[in-house]
Each structure stands twice: as C-alpha cells, then as structure tokens.
Scaffold this active site. Structure first.
Site, short mmCIF file in Angstrom:
data_model
loop_
_atom_site.label_atom_id
_atom_site.label_comp_id
_atom_site.label_asym_id
_atom_site.label_seq_id
_atom_site.Cartn_x
_atom_site.Cartn_y
_atom_site.Cartn_z
N CYS A 2 0.84 -1.18 0.00
CA CYS A 2 0.00 0.00 0.00
C CYS A 2 0.88 1.23 0.00
O CYS A 2 2.09 1.16 0.13
CB CYS A 2 -0.91 0.02 1.24
SG CYS A 2 -1.90 -1.48 1.44
N ARG A 52 -4.50 1.45 -1.38
CA ARG A 52 -4.43 0.02 -1.07
C ARG A 52 -4.26 -0.85 -2.30
O ARG A 52 -4.96 -0.68 -3.30
CB ARG A 52 -5.70 -0.41 -0.33
CG ARG A 52 -5.66 -1.88 0.09
CD ARG A 52 -6.97 -2.32 0.70
NE ARG A 52 -6.87 -3.69 1.19
CZ ARG A 52 -7.86 -4.57 1.18
NH1 ARG A 52 -9.04 -4.20 0.73
NH2 ARG A 52 -7.69 -5.80 1.63
N LEU A 53 -3.31 -1.79 -2.18
CA LEU A 53 -3.23 -2.93 -3.09
C LEU A 53 -3.67 -4.14 -2.29
O LEU A 53 -3.03 -4.50 -1.29
CB LEU A 53 -1.80 -3.13 -3.61
CG LEU A 53 -1.61 -4.34 -4.54
CD1 LEU A 53 -2.21 -4.07 -5.90
CD2 LEU A 53 -0.13 -4.70 -4.69
N ASN A 77 1.40 -0.35 5.74
CA ASN A 77 1.80 -0.86 4.43
C ASN A 77 2.54 -2.16 4.65
O ASN A 77 3.53 -2.19 5.40
CB ASN A 77 2.71 0.18 3.74
CG ASN A 77 3.43 -0.39 2.53
OD1 ASN A 77 2.94 -1.29 1.86
ND2 ASN A 77 4.61 0.15 2.23
N GLY A 78 2.09 -3.24 4.04
CA GLY A 78 2.81 -4.50 4.18
C GLY A 78 1.91 -5.66 4.53
O GLY A 78 0.69 -5.62 4.33
N GLU A 79 2.52 -6.68 5.09
CA GLU A 79 1.81 -7.91 5.44
C GLU A 79 2.27 -8.39 6.81
O GLU A 79 3.48 -8.40 7.09
CB GLU A 79 2.08 -9.02 4.41
CG GLU A 79 1.73 -8.66 2.98
CD GLU A 79 0.24 -8.53 2.74
OE1 GLU A 79 -0.53 -9.13 3.50
OE2 GLU A 79 -0.13 -7.82 1.78
N ASP A 101 -5.09 -8.22 7.75
CA ASP A 101 -4.05 -8.86 8.55
C ASP A 101 -3.40 -7.87 9.51
O ASP A 101 -2.77 -8.27 10.49
CB ASP A 101 -2.98 -9.49 7.65
CG ASP A 101 -2.40 -8.49 6.67
OD1 ASP A 101 -3.14 -8.08 5.76
OD2 ASP A 101 -1.23 -8.11 6.79
#
Length: 722
Positions: A2, A52-53, A77-79, A101
């Site tokens: 993101c 957002r992606l 931003n991230g996972e 998540d």
C-alpha cells in the site's frame, strides 16, 4: 502493498483544513502503490492518506483501521504473516472487526504498548495515532522492507511511503543532499563497510529506522526511539552443523509458506540459481497457477541462468516466461527518467531496470497477479559472497578480505591517523589506535561484515525491490528476510562458520533433499554481474550517449551539479568508454553520478510519475533458452581453420574438479561448471591446431559457444594464434 502518508502537527494545534489538499495530493502520488482503494481522513492534529493494493482480505481490509473504542487509528503498508497466530493469542472474547491482517496490530499495541511488534513476523511500515495519549507511533519491520520517510520542523511532520510523496507538502525542501550522497561509499563502489545510518539522498529527508518504534508527542514534538530487535550475538550453545542445517531448512520452509499465502495470484522471479530455485521448490506445491519470470539477456544466457531457470521450472511443472532483452535493447532517456524517479535512488542500475521490466511484463500477462516471490537477500547472511570478496578459495582468505574492508572503513573515521598506514610499508602504530579499539586482538570481523550487510540490504536491496514492484502495482515478498533465518545464521558459532557459511553450504545442504542437485549445488551467480556483464555495460553506455548525451547534459545542468560534478571529466570518461563496446564497470559508476544530477533536477520540479513514459512492455521468447545465442552475438567472424589460444597472462585452473576458474594475472575472471560446452572447448584449445579441431575434440558446435567465445575475445582472455 500500500501507500501510506500522514501530516501531523507537533505543537498541539489541529492540522486544519489546509492539510486536506496536501493529503489528497499525497494519495494521488502514491496511487501506483495502491490502485484498489483510497482513503483520506483528518482528526485533530493528524491527517492520514491511504492507497491500497489488496492481497489479503480483499473485500474487508480497508484502512484506516480503528479500535473498537475509537482511541487508536492505524494505517499500515505490508503484510503481517502470522496475524492469525497473533490473533489466537489475544484474550478470549477479542473480536476482529475486519479481514485485514494488520488489524491485530491495534490489539497488540493496546496490550503491549511500544513492545507490540516483538512477536510479529512480516514486512510493514506503520503509522498509529494514539488519540488518548496524543502520540504518533511510527514503526518499520526488522529489515526495513517497507519504506517510510519523513520531513519535520518545529510545527509539523510529514510522512510518506515514497520520498516523492513528501514533495506534495510545499514546506518540504526539494533538493538533493549532494555532500552526504557523494560520501556514500557504495556510489563509487569503494571497498568499505556500510555506514550506520541509511542515506535518503535528499535534503532534510529522514527514514524511520528499521526494527524501531518511534513515538512522537504531538503536544510538544518530543520524540523517542525504541529499537525492538537487533542482530543476535554469536551463540555459545553446544550445537552441531547438522542440527543447524536442519533447523535452517525448517525455517526457510516455514517462511516460504507464510510468504506464499495470499487471496490473489502470486508469481516468482526465477534466476536459475539456488536462492530463487529454493523458493520455487518450497512454494510450487502451495500455489495454484504459479508463474515464474526470468530475464533473458546476453548475460543470463552466457552465465547459464536463463537455461537453468527454464530447466528447474520444468522440473516443478510451472510455466517460465523468459522475457527477452535483445542485444541492442536500450531504454530511452525518458524511460530511464521514469525508472529513476520511481526508485528515488542514484544506485538505480541494470538490476533495477531488468526487474522493473519483468514486473511490467508479469502484470500485463497475468492481470490478477499482485505479489512476487523473490530469492533476494539470501547471500547477505548465509555466506553467499564468501567466494567473491578477493578470496583465494577458503574461509581464512575470506576473513582476510573482510579485515581489509574493516581496516579501511576505520581509517575513514580517523583521517589524521590514516597517514600512518598510507606509505605501503608495515604500519608503526597499532590498529587499536583507530576509531574502534575493538579492531585489535579478538575483534570479530565477520560480525562487522554481517552488520554492514544488514545496513546494505536496507540501502540497496529492499529499496529497489520495493519500488520496481510498486511501479506495476505488485508487492515484492522476500522469504530469506525472515528474522528467524537471519538470527540463526548470525549466531552460528565461529567454529562452525567455515563449515556452514563458506559458499552458502547451510542453504545448499538444507535444500539438498528438497530440490534437484543441479541447482542446489550450482555456483552462485549475481543477477547480472560476472559472465556476460558486457551486455549490461554496453546498454548503459548506449543510454548515456543517446540523443546527444541527453541525460548527461540534463544532469550537469541540475541544481548543485556545477559545484559537485566535474562536467569535463564526466564527458571525457564517457568518451573513453565509447558508445556501446565497453566491458568496464566504470560505466555504472558514471551512471550513478549522472543519476544524482537527474534526481536533483526532478526534486526541484517534481514530475508526476504518470506523465513519464515507461515505454513498451517487452515480450517473452518461446523455446529453449540454450538456443538463444544468436540473439546476443555480435556476428564476429570466427574462422574454424585458425587456432585459438588462451592469452599469455591467462590460465584455466580447478580446485575441486567440478568447478573451473579462468584467471588473468591471478585474478578470477570467470567460473565454469564442469562439463559445460565452453569449458570443454577451452580445455582443448592448447592441444589442437584449429578451432574446428578443438570443437570436435570437445564434442560441441560453434553455435553453442559463439556467445562465450565472442565475450572472451572481446576481453582478450583468448586470442588467435599467430
């Protein structure tokens, strides 16, 4: 992946409606990072923007995320790879309100405060607004995989996932930090360890440190930093190589499993070496519709990467797209400007260009693909460079090379003492007189090297991996940067380092039962350096000469360039390199100097990324990679009736019988696997009166080795007999 951005007051005042245009502009600038959704909000002293992606929680993962009592607001931003495990450990009755998540971070912060990231695995950059305490909390993952930059003054702080986003704020300086940038040893490829703090290249722009939680009190701007992780010390546990190798394999398998989890399609960059090959071996059975992507260049054809990538993809039954970069292919100056502005670093070079083009091709061919698995950042911590750093073939020579780097790094800290070491003779003063007295007896130079690699990963590797993927709306995932893997390698006892970290034996042995030996034992090859580098260097030379040296002239006219760049020297160096027939690495150093000027120009008047043309997406080449030699040869006439010989100062040697080295004046120039056509031919050259005879004796055809012969002739490592 993101895009996140924030504007916050540091003086107790509200952000006010004047922040809204800045936030909307930041969201627009970061749109390529998150084309699926966009949100802007302002609350008291804080304004946030989010693009957002979607890879996880496609329909229910929107941000900002707000705690159930409204006291905490978060954008990330991230996972968070272990979010389910973390959520399961929360008190009974805790309810997740979204499918994101990242929502678990709100609950962890509420329970643990600034220690909330201690057990988190993943890659992330976080901005959290603690309304009750009127504090802004900023954090990044342990390796800085996900970026977060900021500019601040006494009144406010501005944050963004990319530096260009900060320029939406009219009060953020728009200039290159020439002096600091030129001091980065990596730019001129100076043999030094990486400095302690990452350089952002731009004036008054900082980066939230990796593995750190920053807390800012928005009533007065008071700021504290709380590191939550560091590289572990050498382990004193009584362990053995087999146990550590088995544990490494288990951790890598677990990391790939976490990185291969998504609600959308994932791909894989496949180089043909053990790193990306290991990721393929561990991910292939977990993912449906896994497609792999390989750069087919003159270099990857010559060094065997393309052929081996195609082979291992076939072994695991997955498609392999070989994206062709023809021999004369060169990005246009406008295409380079876009890539440079996308990456925001003067270290942008061939590796970033090839990967950027692979991402563009992957997204065109697989529109639903949103994430890309990588084999990156393996070598930095598992001994992957042990055979590269001036070594002569064993662990001690590797340590001697590291000691050289360490010593010269320390000399730079004490220039007044450096003169005692500059006359070429044995120094009369002890190394302990230098900056760090730890340089004396007992100093662990390998530990210094690992710490340097940790910093280099942030300055170079994850920086360009993030941007080249983000430019196509793709998230780059890096299984080898699981902190558990890095901790294991960093803590290996000194007595076991030669056994496990020489030539990345810990990885090779861990993967031996999990993947074909052909790839598990294949010698390491960098992405484009080594055999075939001339193809990349010639591309750079053509780029710098293009349109009457358009990029060079623009760089030299940029703000500050006249004070820091020598225009005459740059043009003379480019004259000496020629316009497309060079094999000198100096062309990449020259490009970095030009990149600095171009970044200074674009920072002064920031362009919109969408206004810069990326050019036409390249195409994949069907058919066996081994038969691609005619695409990259220069059609040099090769007379089969004449005899070829190794050059006078060149020799062919082997240390094991399975790997051979071509040396010039004692320096390794090329490394060959035993049994390859070019090696068989080279071994027969001294004993045969003609090239035809050598080809016959080697059992190979001229077309199979034409590219390698052309390269060796160009570099004067072989030549025609008189």
């Amino acid at each position: 992946m993101c895009g996140i951005a924030c504007v916050a007051r540091l003086d107790g005042q509200d952000a006010g409606p004047q922040a809204d245009p800045v936030l909307h502009e930041m969201a627009q600038i970061l749109d390529h990072r998150g084309p699926d959704d966009r949100e802007v909000m302002r609350d008291g002293p804080v304004g946030m923007a989010f693009t957002r992606l979607a890879l996880v929680g496609l329909e229910s993962g929107r941000q900002p995320l707000v705690s159930d009592d409204g006291s905490l607001v978060l954008i990330a931003n991230g996972e968070i790879y272990n979010h389910r495990e973390l959520a399961a450990g929360l008190p009974s009755g805790t309810r997740m309100r979204t499918g994101s998540d990242c929502e678990v971070l709100l609950h962890l912060y509420r329970r643990h405060g600034l220690d909330f990231l201690r057990d988190v695995r993943g890659m992330f950059a976080v901005i959290l607004w603690d309304r009750a305490r009127r504090q802004l909390v900023l954090a990044r993952d342990r390796f800085g995989i996900k970026p977060l930059y900021y500019h601040r003054d006494a009144q406010r702080i501005v944050l963004s996932s990319e530096i260009k986003g900060l320029f939406a704020d009219p009060d953020t300086p728009r200039g290159l930090d020439w002096a600091r940038s030129l001091s980065v040893a990596m730019l001129p490829a100076s043999p030094r360890f990486a400095p302690p703090r990452m350089c952002t290249w731009f004036e008054d722009i900082d980066s939230v440190p990796a593995a750190t939680v920053m807390r800012i009190d928005l009533r007065d701007g008071a700021t504290t930093e709380h590191p939550y992780w560091q590289l572990p010390a050498e382990s004193d546990e009584h362990t053995d190589a087999a146990t550590l190798t088995a544990r490494y394999g288990e951790l890598l398998e677990a990391s790939v499993a976490e990185c291969a989890t998504a609600d959308t399609e994932l791909g894989l960059f496949l180089s043909g070496g053990i790193d990306s090959g290991a990721v393929l071996a561990l991910a292939a059975g977990r993912l449906d519709h896994l497609h792999t992507f390989t750069a087919l260049t003159g270099g990857t054809h010559a060094n065997g990467d393309a052929e081996n990538a195609q082979w291992i993809a076939g072994e695991f039954g997955v498609p392999n797209h070989q994206v062709l970069f023809p021999r004369e292919h060169t990005p246009t100056p406008q295409e380079w400007l876009r890539l440079l502005w996308l990456t925001e670093t003067p270290l942008c070079g061939p590796e970033a260009y090839y990967k950027h083009e692979l991402h563009r091709y992957a997204r065109r061919e697989r529109p639903q693909l949103r994430g890309m698995l990588l084999g990156a950042a393996s070598d930095e911590f598992n001994g992957g460079y042990s055979r590269d750093l001036l070594g002569e073939g064993d662990w001690q020579s590797f340590l001697d090379s590291l000691a050289y780097l360490d010593h010269h790094t320390r000399l730079e800290h004490d220039p007044a003492l450096a003169r005692w070491f500059s006359d070429g003779g044995e120094p009369l003063i002890s190394p302990t007189a230098l900056h760090d007295s730890g340089a004396g007896a007992g100093h662990d130079v390998y530990r210094s090297y690992v710490e340097s690699e940790y910093r280099k990963v942030q300055q170079y590797n994850v920086w360009h991996e993030d941007r080249t993927a983000a430019g196509s709306g793709i998230e780059a995932r890096v299984p080898f940067l699981d902190h558990r893997l890095v901790e294991l390698c960093a803590s290996i006892p000194q007595r076991l380092r030669p056994r496990l970290l020489w030539d990345k034996r810990i990885l090779r042995e861990a993967m031996a039962p999990r993947m074909p030996a052909r790839i598990a034992q294949r010698p390491k090859g960098p992405f484009f350096y080594g055999t075939g580098t001339r193809h990349a260097y010639r591309m750079l030379a053509r780029l710098l000469h293009a349109d009457d040296r358009h990029l060079v002239n623009r760089a030299l006219s940029a703000p500050g360039a006249d004070a820091f760049l020598d225009a005459g020297a740059i043009h003379r160096r480019l004259d000496a390199l020629g316009d497309g027939d060079t094999d000198s690495p100096q062309v990449e150093i020259l490009l970095r100097a030009v990149n600095l000027g171009l970044l200074a120009e674009m920072a002064a008047k920031p362009p919109r990324l969408e206004d810069l043309s990326p050019g036409t997406v390249l195409n994949a080449r069907p058919g066996p990679a081994a038969h691609a030699a005619p695409l990259f040869t220069l059609d040099r006439p090769l007379d089969p009736a004449r005899a070829l010989r190794l050059a006078e100062n060149t020799m062919l040697l082997t240390d094991t019988g399975t790997t051979w080295f071509l040396l010039r004046e004692g320096q390794i120039e090329y490394e060959f696997d035993d049994g390859t056509p070019i090696l068989r031919l080279l071994r027969h050259l001294p004993d045969t009166p003609s090239l035809h005879g050598a080809l016959t004796a080697a059992g190979t055809r001229l077309d199979d080795v034409r590219g390698e012969l052309d390269e060796l002739l160009t570099q004067h490592l072989i030549g025609w007999a008189a």
